[in-house]
Design an enzyme around this catalytic site. Sequence first.
Site, mmCIF file in Angstrom:
data_model
loop_
_atom_site.group_PDB
_atom_site.id
_atom_site.type_symbol
_atom_site.label_atom_id
_atom_site.label_comp_id
_atom_site.label_asym_id
_atom_site.label_seq_id
_atom_site.Cartn_x
_atom_site.Cartn_y
_atom_site.Cartn_z
ATOM 1 N N ASP A 172 5.782 -4.234 -5.962
ATOM 2 C CA ASP A 172 5.193 -4.330 -4.623
ATOM 3 C C ASP A 172 4.824 -2.915 -4.166
ATOM 4 O OD1 ASP A 172 5.026 -6.457 -2.153
ATOM 5 O OD2 ASP A 172 5.445 -4.428 -1.435
ATOM 6 N N GLU A 174 2.829 0.116 -2.004
ATOM 7 C CA GLU A 174 2.321 0.442 -0.679
ATOM 8 C C GLU A 174 1.189 1.436 -0.846
ATOM 9 O OE1 GLU A 174 3.211 -1.114 2.027
ATOM 10 O OE2 GLU A 174 4.773 -2.247 0.969
ATOM 11 N N ALA A 175 0.195 1.362 0.038
ATOM 12 C CA ALA A 175 -1.001 2.183 -0.102
ATOM 13 C C ALA A 175 -1.444 2.705 1.257
ATOM 14 C CB ALA A 175 -2.131 1.382 -0.753
ATOM 15 N N ASP A 272 -1.756 -6.613 -4.899
ATOM 16 C CA ASP A 272 -1.195 -5.376 -5.446
ATOM 17 C C ASP A 272 -1.870 -4.982 -6.754
ATOM 18 O OD1 ASP A 272 1.670 -4.723 -3.885
ATOM 19 O OD2 ASP A 272 1.016 -6.796 -3.774
ATOM 20 N N HIS A 329 7.517 -4.134 4.774
ATOM 21 C CA HIS A 329 6.447 -3.223 4.363
ATOM 22 C C HIS A 329 6.977 -1.925 3.767
ATOM 23 C CE1 HIS A 329 3.465 -5.884 6.029
ATOM 24 N NE2 HIS A 329 4.079 -5.872 7.193
ATOM 25 N N ASP A 334 10.613 -4.692 -0.052
ATOM 26 C CA ASP A 334 9.834 -5.898 -0.342
ATOM 27 C C ASP A 334 10.087 -6.370 -1.765
ATOM 28 O OD1 ASP A 334 8.789 -5.832 2.178
ATOM 29 O OD2 ASP A 334 6.827 -5.046 1.591
#
Length: 391
Positions: A172, A174-175, A272, A329, A334
């Site tokens: 998972d 994050e960006a 993702d 988040h 996550d």
Amino acid sequence: MEPVNGCLVGPDDLPDSDDEYAVEDTQVLPPGVPTVPPELDVNHPPLSPSTNSHVEPVTEPSLHPIVDKLRQQLAEMGLDTRGRRQDLQRRLRNALKRAAVDERSGSRSPCSVKRRETDGEESPNWDDPWKEEGEDKRVVDGWGDEEEEEGDAELGERPEGAQPYDYYCVLDVEATCEEEADWDYPNEIIEWPVILIDGRTMEVVGEFHEFVRPVMQPQLSSFCVQLTGITQEVVDAASTFPVVLGNFERWLRKYSRYPFPNVLFICDGPWDIRDFVRKQCEKSILDRPPYLRRFVDLRRLYVDFYKRERANLCGMLHAFGMSFEGREHSGVDDARNISRIVLQMMKDGCMIRENTELKMSKRKVGRKGRVLFTKGSNQNEQWTRGMHITI
């Protein structure tokens, strides 16, 4: 004229004695006609000085070495050697896949099947007909020449009720993001967390977690910081995506061999791997990793297995009587909560297999530097052997 001791002579210059040169063995050619030295005359091959016998002619190199190699390997396996190159490749590939299925009773992955034990004898080595000459093994991010670690070890027979894959990686990411941005926003990955689940014991056996420093837009927006909890100081101290991806692959090689055919990735939705990984590989000028071409969309699997309505991460947890643990988040939190859902579905008897496949894209630059993409088939060996750039 005919060469004698390396010189060209006419019929009047030949010696009278038949002991040295025989007149009947000499041909008088018209002027201007080239002569053939004895060592190149295929009708009269030279004599060997030691055995006084004709020397065997030199075998001409094959005009189709790959086809010959394919036929040789098919013959060693007792298979039909007729057909064109594509037919031979397909026939050999299918045979290797069948052999790989037989080997899956242990921990051997399909791509590592090189030899089989039959009737107490070791069969010939099945070389890869698509490998370039002189290539020993795949080198990935500078670590391809390292010795394999415990990922090469035999893991024994699979227990009854084990999952189809040896390992499952729950990912998972994050960006970077903006509050009003759409899907065309140039996201860059800033967190890469993976939870590793053993498909035989159905337990969490490892965790990988690293932050990533964005390059194209190194400054995080206030919305991104508030949403993910990742601060500017954290990403400034992190490595870029190619380095983090190399660290991850080196970590995963403790459990499997590259390209990890016995490992399947699981994500909460397709975004993702389908979107964020594609955008990041484009910016980092990297091939899409081959192990991220097929994966599990957990939301889709949840609907198909339980015949329920589609739900998000918190909704699936609520259906199992669970609550979210940690910060929403946050990539690693996550991933941990997704792992809880995966383990529960395994206990409920769900056999987890890939349900999403990405068609590979080949990058080429058009006018004005615009990046164009052409689609390829995942079954084409040229696409999977590094002779392209996949996104």
